[in-house]
Design a protein around this motif. Sequence first.
Motif, PDB file in Angstrom:
ATOM      1  N   GLY A 221      13.237   4.532  16.019  1.00  0.00           N
ATOM      2  CA  GLY A 221      12.399   5.632  16.453  1.00  0.00           C
ATOM      3  C   GLY A 221      11.280   5.183  17.365  1.00  0.00           C
ATOM      4  O   GLY A 221      10.910   4.030  17.369  1.00  0.00           O
ATOM      5  N   ARG A 222      10.732   6.117  18.115  1.00  0.00           N
ATOM      6  CA  ARG A 222       9.643   5.801  19.026  1.00  0.00           C
ATOM      7  C   ARG A 222       8.320   6.110  18.362  1.00  0.00           C
ATOM      8  O   ARG A 222       8.169   7.089  17.657  1.00  0.00           O
ATOM      9  N   GLY A 223       7.341   5.249  18.566  1.00  0.00           N
ATOM     10  CA  GLY A 223       6.057   5.371  17.896  1.00  0.00           C
ATOM     11  C   GLY A 223       5.278   6.599  18.324  1.00  0.00           C
ATOM     12  O   GLY A 223       5.384   7.057  19.454  1.00  0.00           O
ATOM     13  N   GLY A 224       4.498   7.155  17.408  1.00  0.00           N
ATOM     14  CA  GLY A 224       3.698   8.337  17.708  1.00  0.00           C
ATOM     15  C   GLY A 224       2.355   7.969  18.313  1.00  0.00           C
ATOM     16  O   GLY A 224       1.840   6.885  18.119  1.00  0.00           O
ATOM     17  N   ARG A 225       1.780   8.892  19.043  1.00  0.00           N
ATOM     18  CA  ARG A 225       0.499   8.641  19.702  1.00  0.00           C
ATOM     19  C   ARG A 225      -0.647   8.749  18.703  1.00  0.00           C
ATOM     20  O   ARG A 225      -0.574   9.506  17.741  1.00  0.00           O
ATOM     21  N   THR A 226      -1.687   7.979  18.917  1.00  0.00           N
ATOM     22  CA  THR A 226      -2.887   8.060  18.096  1.00  0.00           C
ATOM     23  C   THR A 226      -4.086   8.197  19.027  1.00  0.00           C
ATOM     24  O   THR A 226      -3.965   8.103  20.247  1.00  0.00           O
ATOM     25  N   ARG A 227      -5.237   8.388  18.444  1.00  0.00           N
ATOM     26  CA  ARG A 227      -6.455   8.508  19.238  1.00  0.00           C
ATOM     27  C   ARG A 227      -7.246   7.207  19.242  1.00  0.00           C
ATOM     28  O   ARG A 227      -8.435   7.208  19.539  1.00  0.00           O
ATOM     29  N   ALA A 228      -6.638   6.123  18.877  1.00  0.00           N
ATOM     30  CA  ALA A 228      -7.322   4.835  18.911  1.00  0.00           C
ATOM     31  C   ALA A 228      -7.622   4.456  20.352  1.00  0.00           C
ATOM     32  O   ALA A 228      -6.843   4.740  21.260  1.00  0.00           O
TER      33      ALA A 228
ATOM     34  N   MET B 153      20.714  -1.040  12.073  1.00  0.00           N
ATOM     35  CA  MET B 153      19.584  -0.159  12.030  1.00  0.00           C
ATOM     36  C   MET B 153      18.584  -0.647  13.045  1.00  0.00           C
ATOM     37  O   MET B 153      18.305  -1.801  13.133  1.00  0.00           O
ATOM     38  N   ALA B 154      18.048   0.250  13.772  1.00  0.00           N
ATOM     39  CA  ALA B 154      17.185  -0.228  14.819  1.00  0.00           C
ATOM     40  C   ALA B 154      16.064   0.730  15.069  1.00  0.00           C
ATOM     41  O   ALA B 154      16.203   1.909  14.839  1.00  0.00           O
ATOM     42  N   ALA B 155      14.969   0.201  15.574  1.00  0.00           N
ATOM     43  CA  ALA B 155      13.864   1.052  15.966  1.00  0.00           C
ATOM     44  C   ALA B 155      13.192   0.459  17.170  1.00  0.00           C
ATOM     45  O   ALA B 155      13.077  -0.739  17.301  1.00  0.00           O
ATOM     46  N   MET B 156      12.755   1.302  18.061  1.00  0.00           N
ATOM     47  CA  MET B 156      12.075   0.825  19.245  1.00  0.00           C
ATOM     48  C   MET B 156      10.798   1.620  19.408  1.00  0.00           C
ATOM     49  O   MET B 156      10.787   2.827  19.232  1.00  0.00           O
ATOM     50  N   ALA B 157       9.701   0.949  19.701  1.00  0.00           N
ATOM     51  CA  ALA B 157       8.420   1.618  19.882  1.00  0.00           C
ATOM     52  C   ALA B 157       7.586   0.836  20.859  1.00  0.00           C
ATOM     53  O   ALA B 157       7.758  -0.370  21.009  1.00  0.00           O
ATOM     54  N   GLU B 158       6.681   1.538  21.551  1.00  0.00           N
ATOM     55  CA  GLU B 158       5.766   0.857  22.444  1.00  0.00           C
ATOM     56  C   GLU B 158       4.767   0.066  21.616  1.00  0.00           C
ATOM     57  O   GLU B 158       4.100   0.608  20.737  1.00  0.00           O
TER      58      GLU B 158
ATOM     59  N   GLY C  36      38.588 -12.014  12.509  1.00  0.00           N
ATOM     60  CA  GLY C  36      39.173 -10.916  11.746  1.00  0.00           C
ATOM     61  C   GLY C  36      38.187 -10.141  10.896  1.00  0.00           C
ATOM     62  O   GLY C  36      38.582  -9.197  10.210  1.00  0.00           O
ATOM     63  N   TYR C  37      36.904 -10.538  10.919  1.00  0.00           N
ATOM     64  CA  TYR C  37      35.904  -9.815  10.123  1.00  0.00           C
ATOM     65  C   TYR C  37      35.414  -8.606  10.911  1.00  0.00           C
ATOM     66  O   TYR C  37      34.601  -8.723  11.831  1.00  0.00           O
ATOM     67  N   LEU C  38      35.922  -7.427  10.581  1.00  0.00           N
ATOM     68  CA  LEU C  38      35.551  -6.180  11.245  1.00  0.00           C
ATOM     69  C   LEU C  38      35.325  -5.103  10.187  1.00  0.00           C
ATOM     70  O   LEU C  38      36.204  -4.270   9.926  1.00  0.00           O
ATOM     71  N   PRO C  39      34.185  -5.102   9.525  1.00  0.00           N
ATOM     72  CA  PRO C  39      33.923  -4.077   8.513  1.00  0.00           C
ATOM     73  C   PRO C  39      33.823  -2.700   9.149  1.00  0.00           C
ATOM     74  O   PRO C  39      33.350  -2.566  10.290  1.00  0.00           O
ATOM     75  N   PRO C  40      34.285  -1.655   8.454  1.00  0.00           N
ATOM     76  CA  PRO C  40      34.152  -0.298   9.003  1.00  0.00           C
ATOM     77  C   PRO C  40      32.691   0.099   9.148  1.00  0.00           C
ATOM     78  O   PRO C  40      31.853  -0.252   8.328  1.00  0.00           O
ATOM     79  N   VAL C  41      32.392   0.828  10.203  1.00  0.00           N
ATOM     80  CA  VAL C  41      31.022   1.185  10.553  1.00  0.00           C
ATOM     81  C   VAL C  41      30.879   2.707  10.591  1.00  0.00           C
ATOM     82  O   VAL C  41      31.755   3.400  11.126  1.00  0.00           O
ATOM     83  N   THR C  42      29.795   3.203  10.027  1.00  0.00           N
ATOM     84  CA  THR C  42      29.410   4.607  10.161  1.00  0.00           C
ATOM     85  C   THR C  42      28.145   4.663  11.000  1.00  0.00           C
ATOM     86  O   THR C  42      27.121   4.085  10.631  1.00  0.00           O
ATOM     87  N   PHE C  43      28.211   5.334  12.135  1.00  0.00           N
ATOM     88  CA  PHE C  43      27.119   5.373  13.109  1.00  0.00           C
ATOM     89  C   PHE C  43      26.474   6.753  13.055  1.00  0.00           C
ATOM     90  O   PHE C  43      27.082   7.752  13.428  1.00  0.00           O
ATOM     91  N   VAL C  44      25.224   6.807  12.567  1.00  0.00           N
ATOM     92  CA  VAL C  44      24.527   8.077  12.352  1.00  0.00           C
ATOM     93  C   VAL C  44      23.282   8.128  13.229  1.00  0.00           C
ATOM     94  O   VAL C  44      22.461   7.209  13.207  1.00  0.00           O
ATOM     95  N   ILE C  45      23.125   9.201  13.976  1.00  0.00           N
ATOM     96  CA  ILE C  45      21.950   9.418  14.803  1.00  0.00           C
ATOM     97  C   ILE C  45      20.925  10.238  14.023  1.00  0.00           C
ATOM     98  O   ILE C  45      21.278  11.223  13.360  1.00  0.00           O
ATOM     99  N   ILE C  46      19.658   9.829  14.085  1.00  0.00           N
ATOM    100  CA  ILE C  46      18.562  10.558  13.444  1.00  0.00           C
ATOM    101  C   ILE C  46      17.765  11.253  14.543  1.00  0.00           C
ATOM    102  O   ILE C  46      17.301  10.615  15.486  1.00  0.00           O
TER     103      ILE C  46
ATOM    104  N   TYR D  61      21.978   3.678  10.827  1.00  0.00           N
ATOM    105  CA  TYR D  61      21.137   4.828  11.158  1.00  0.00           C
ATOM    106  C   TYR D  61      20.378   4.502  12.451  1.00  0.00           C
ATOM    107  O   TYR D  61      19.599   3.569  12.487  1.00  0.00           O
ATOM    108  N   ARG D  62      20.578   5.310  13.458  1.00  0.00           N
ATOM    109  CA  ARG D  62      20.006   5.046  14.792  1.00  0.00           C
ATOM    110  C   ARG D  62      19.089   6.200  15.175  1.00  0.00           C
ATOM    111  O   ARG D  62      19.503   7.357  15.156  1.00  0.00           O
ATOM    112  N   ASP D  63      17.858   5.868  15.531  1.00  0.00           N
ATOM    113  CA  ASP D  63      16.876   6.896  15.837  1.00  0.00           C
ATOM    114  C   ASP D  63      16.378   6.752  17.269  1.00  0.00           C
ATOM    115  O   ASP D  63      16.427   5.666  17.847  1.00  0.00           O
TER     116      ASP D  63
END
Length: 328
Positions: free
Chosen positions: A54-61, A1-6, A162-172, A132-134
């Motif tokens: 996800g990418r961060g939203g803009r504010t008026r700060a 799970m990952a998120a990236m924001a400025e 040998g440790y390779l668990p099955p992965v479900t890759f979902v885009i948000i 879950y990838r956004d």
Amino acid sequence: MAAMAELDRAPRPGHCGDRRGATPGGNGATLLGQGGTPRAQAVPDRAPPRAGRGRGGRTRAPRPRRGRGWRAATGAVVVASMDWPQVTTYKALVSAQAHREEIIQNLGGMIRELLISFNKRAGKKPKRIIFYRDGISEGQFNHVLLLEMDTVRKACASLEDGYLPPVTFVIIQKRHHTRLFPGVHGRRDVTDRSGNILPGTVVDTEICHPREFDFYLCSHAGIQGTSRPIHYHVLYDENRFSADGLQILTNSLCYTYARCTRAVSVVPPAYYAHLAAFRGRYYNEQGSPAPDGTSVVGGDAAAAGDDPPACRRLPQIKENVKEVMFFC
């Protein structure tokens, strides 16, 4: 799970909800139903960390003055659940990231550390991973899937041969113009008090891809305005979820967000990744050397013609803080 924001963006105020219990390690809502059975019956017996990006939203700060050539500090955040089947406790890792780089550069190291933490807390390694990838567009699907899936596999293999668990890759996907309305305008039995569709409404035909696995889910109840459903696009599914199984799991997760006593619009791992990314702006150390040896360049130096650094170094989070939801 990952998120990236400025990291220079200011966080928006959140709801209180069960935040007081979540921050020190408690929980307020879980995926357990009556008798202690999981609400999502299609979920495996031992699930892995879940995440969102996800990418961060803009504010008026107000913002500091920026010179020519200024680059915002950017960070990547990976958030993973540490308990199953409750799925209420999450751990977040923040890493410096090059400006406008969509691929998470240190994903392998963060995934490995989160898997080790899950193993210590649960007593065994996760048997399955739901990712879950956004924050990426349709044109980047293949590129992100190819690189990040390979990184996740290598991180798992580094723990044990040998440790390779099955992965479900979902885009948000949140930024779209699709809105859902009842088939008959004004029918109160299929709308809530605000006139929006009922929470938990799923659409996976007609307006979805004819061959791929995707769906629109409106998990929250609209308070004001028109509710915007979230578009979930499953790029890779080694766990062989049925459409109903993954939709029920995703909708159930939306009821476990610690800051709100209602269902939220997107899965909590994505929210937590946003919160941790926003919090990372406070940890940005001005003037610290970047991992490649360069130093942070201010507005005057950038205006003088110097190249901005690839990324800014973030301070290390103390070990006793890593294990709690300090970002919540």
